[in-house]
Design a protein around this motif. Sequence first.
Motif, short mmCIF file in Angstrom:
data_model
loop_
_atom_site.label_atom_id
_atom_site.label_comp_id
_atom_site.label_asym_id
_atom_site.label_seq_id
_atom_site.Cartn_x
_atom_site.Cartn_y
_atom_site.Cartn_z
N LEU A 50 16.38 11.94 37.58
CA LEU A 50 16.51 12.95 38.63
C LEU A 50 17.72 12.63 39.51
O LEU A 50 17.76 11.58 40.14
CB LEU A 50 15.24 13.00 39.48
N LYS A 51 18.69 13.51 39.55
CA LYS A 51 19.92 13.29 40.31
C LYS A 51 19.81 13.75 41.76
O LYS A 51 20.31 13.09 42.67
CB LYS A 51 21.09 14.01 39.63
N GLN A 52 19.17 14.89 41.99
CA GLN A 52 19.09 15.44 43.34
C GLN A 52 17.76 16.16 43.52
O GLN A 52 17.30 16.89 42.63
CB GLN A 52 20.25 16.42 43.61
N LEU A 53 17.15 15.93 44.68
CA LEU A 53 15.90 16.61 45.04
C LEU A 53 16.10 17.30 46.38
O LEU A 53 16.50 16.68 47.36
CB LEU A 53 14.75 15.61 45.15
N LYS A 54 15.81 18.59 46.38
CA LYS A 54 15.95 19.37 47.61
C LYS A 54 14.62 20.01 47.96
O LYS A 54 13.97 20.64 47.11
CB LYS A 54 17.02 20.45 47.45
N LEU A 55 14.21 19.83 49.22
CA LEU A 55 12.95 20.39 49.72
C LEU A 55 13.27 21.44 50.77
O LEU A 55 14.05 21.20 51.68
CB LEU A 55 12.07 19.29 50.33
N VAL A 56 12.64 22.60 50.63
CA VAL A 56 12.91 23.71 51.55
C VAL A 56 11.58 24.21 52.11
O VAL A 56 10.75 24.76 51.38
CB VAL A 56 13.66 24.86 50.85
N ASN A 57 11.36 23.96 53.42
CA ASN A 57 10.19 24.47 54.14
C ASN A 57 8.88 24.11 53.44
O ASN A 57 8.06 24.97 53.12
CB ASN A 57 10.29 25.99 54.32
N ASN A 58 8.67 22.83 53.24
CA ASN A 58 7.46 22.36 52.57
C ASN A 58 6.46 21.79 53.58
O ASN A 58 6.79 21.56 54.75
CB ASN A 58 7.81 21.31 51.52
N GLN A 59 5.26 21.52 53.07
CA GLN A 59 4.20 20.91 53.88
C GLN A 59 3.53 19.81 53.07
O GLN A 59 3.31 19.94 51.87
CB GLN A 59 3.14 21.95 54.30
N PHE A 60 3.23 18.69 53.78
CA PHE A 60 2.52 17.59 53.13
C PHE A 60 1.34 17.20 54.01
O PHE A 60 1.49 16.92 55.20
CB PHE A 60 3.44 16.39 52.93
N ARG A 61 0.16 17.21 53.44
CA ARG A 61 -1.07 16.87 54.16
C ARG A 61 -1.68 15.64 53.51
O ARG A 61 -1.91 15.60 52.30
CB ARG A 61 -2.04 18.04 54.08
N TYR A 62 -1.93 14.59 54.32
CA TYR A 62 -2.50 13.35 53.81
C TYR A 62 -3.63 12.91 54.73
O TYR A 62 -3.48 12.88 55.95
CB TYR A 62 -1.45 12.25 53.74
N ILE A 63 -4.77 12.57 54.14
CA ILE A 63 -5.88 12.04 54.93
C ILE A 63 -6.61 10.95 54.14
O ILE A 63 -6.91 11.12 52.96
CB ILE A 63 -6.86 13.15 55.36
N ASP A 64 -6.81 9.83 54.81
CA ASP A 64 -7.54 8.71 54.23
C ASP A 64 -8.92 8.68 54.89
O ASP A 64 -9.05 8.33 56.06
CB ASP A 64 -6.79 7.40 54.48
N HIS A 65 -9.94 9.05 54.12
CA HIS A 65 -11.28 9.16 54.68
C HIS A 65 -11.95 7.81 54.91
O HIS A 65 -13.04 7.75 55.48
CB HIS A 65 -12.17 10.01 53.74
N THR A 66 -11.27 6.72 54.51
CA THR A 66 -11.84 5.39 54.70
C THR A 66 -11.39 4.75 56.01
O THR A 66 -11.87 3.67 56.37
CB THR A 66 -11.45 4.46 53.54
#
Length: 568
Positions: free
Chosen positions: A152-168
Amino acid sequence: MYKSIKKIIKIALITLVSILLLLAGLVLSLQLKPVQNFIAKKAVSYLSKELNTKIALKNIYFKPFHSLILEGFELYDTKGDTILIAERLNASINLNQYWGNNKIVINKLTLENTSAYYQVYKDSSNIKFLLDYLNPPKKDKKQVSKNLIFDLKQLKLVNNQFRYIDHTKKHYAKVVDFGDLDIKHLNADFQGIKFDNNTIQLDIKQLNLIEKKGLEIKGLATNAFVSNRKIELKKLLLITNSSIIKDYVKLEFNGFEDFSDFNNRVDVDLNIKNSVLNSSDIAFFSSAMHRVKFDLKIKKATAKGKVNHIDAKNIHIETEKSTKLIGNVKITGLPDIEQTEFKLSNLKLESTYKDLQNILPKLSNRKDFKLPELLKSANTIIYNGSLNGLYNNFKIHGEVKTDLGSIYTESSLNFQNDFQYDGLYQSKAFSIGTLLDNQVLKTSGFDLNLKGSGTSSDNLLLAIDGHLENVDFKNYTYQHIPLTGKIVDKKFIGSGAIEDPNAKIDFQTEVDWSNPAIRYNLTADINDTDLYALHFSQQNGIIVHSTTIETNLMGSNINNLVGETTGK
């Protein structure tokens, strides 16, 4: 015989052309959107059954050997909860190295309006079923000649969302919680990507995001190295809500799980220069910092250690208009600012009365705090020495230089409740007359132990014990004046003595300013005192050999005093 060979060749050519036309037709048909969508939906249906979950794809477009576009891709876990929703994925690919090196080169991968959800449970995660499918037990794996390589040479992100939850993990409501993240408006441009099984190197040309607690990364650019033990950021430029951090950051850890206890388990190595640090940004990670306000210009600083025990050296910090701090500091106890201990050494601190009046109320979380008005005449303040303690309760050991003179001190200052001070204060020559706005009193040396609180005559509590020396009063220098006394309830009660070749005086005095009409009471035993030498008389030879003077005066200033003075 010849005719038979010719016929065979003709049939072979017709067959070959037919095969080529069929392949060409197949390739052309694969570029038709309906055909591609039909194949994609068959593949999605197959994967859904294989993974026992829901997968959806709205559209696909594949330009052989060049690009792949997915639209409306959705992936859910086995419970039906969302893992990934991607509005558009656009991959520019190069398959030239696939046939010889088993490598697929992705020149540019763009994710637009994508939402990703990652959840961790006690014994698993919401993507465990995917990992199990992609990494089956060895006995189920089929032998392959070569592993497929993705470049992978280039990664472009446009208006994204990331949700992370650790229930422990325990979660926190007021600060950024690394076990419960919700990142929106995630935009990024990653270039020069190089990765293997354990490391990733990339140039972050641009990154910005907003976390649900209000932390905003307005811009991030750096040369990054990431492994399962280290994150290193070179040529760093980080812009947050109110701060700008430049140069170099390295984080070392045993595993990414250490970030759930960042302050105690992650080693930090910083080299900061030409940066700005605002306390409001630190407050996103420590709720106690909401009580402290500062805005620092960091000219340079290096720091190593964990957040809860960090050693910073070669610090050069500036704030307000004229305040500068240079030195080394060890900080123990962060992020709980109320329990954090600071040890500053090789310290040089420069400031002014006006700057300190702006800094101290915000730093001590006391909006009503006021420095004594009489300190205005000190103006410029330069301190050289050490400082140890809490941010609002500390011990100082060093020399203070002001426009009025220099003071050596070993003392403590406490801003936690009322302004409190306790310790030794020494000076060879200090302009006390200027400090007290007294024309006949000029400079004086002193060696005093002071213990008190308050910053105005209305709330002042003070105990004094020590002596004055080389006191210039009415252009005469008194050599030694022992002094003891206290100020309480708007009243000074004290005693002392003048031990001088031209004066022997013991005195007790009481000054009461609890009423508008100030009361002055003085009892003095005067012996062998030359009034001419002391500049109290213009006539030579007037000497008081032995007398006692008592005064009982009252007035709002020296010009309207009334009362009586008696001598015997």
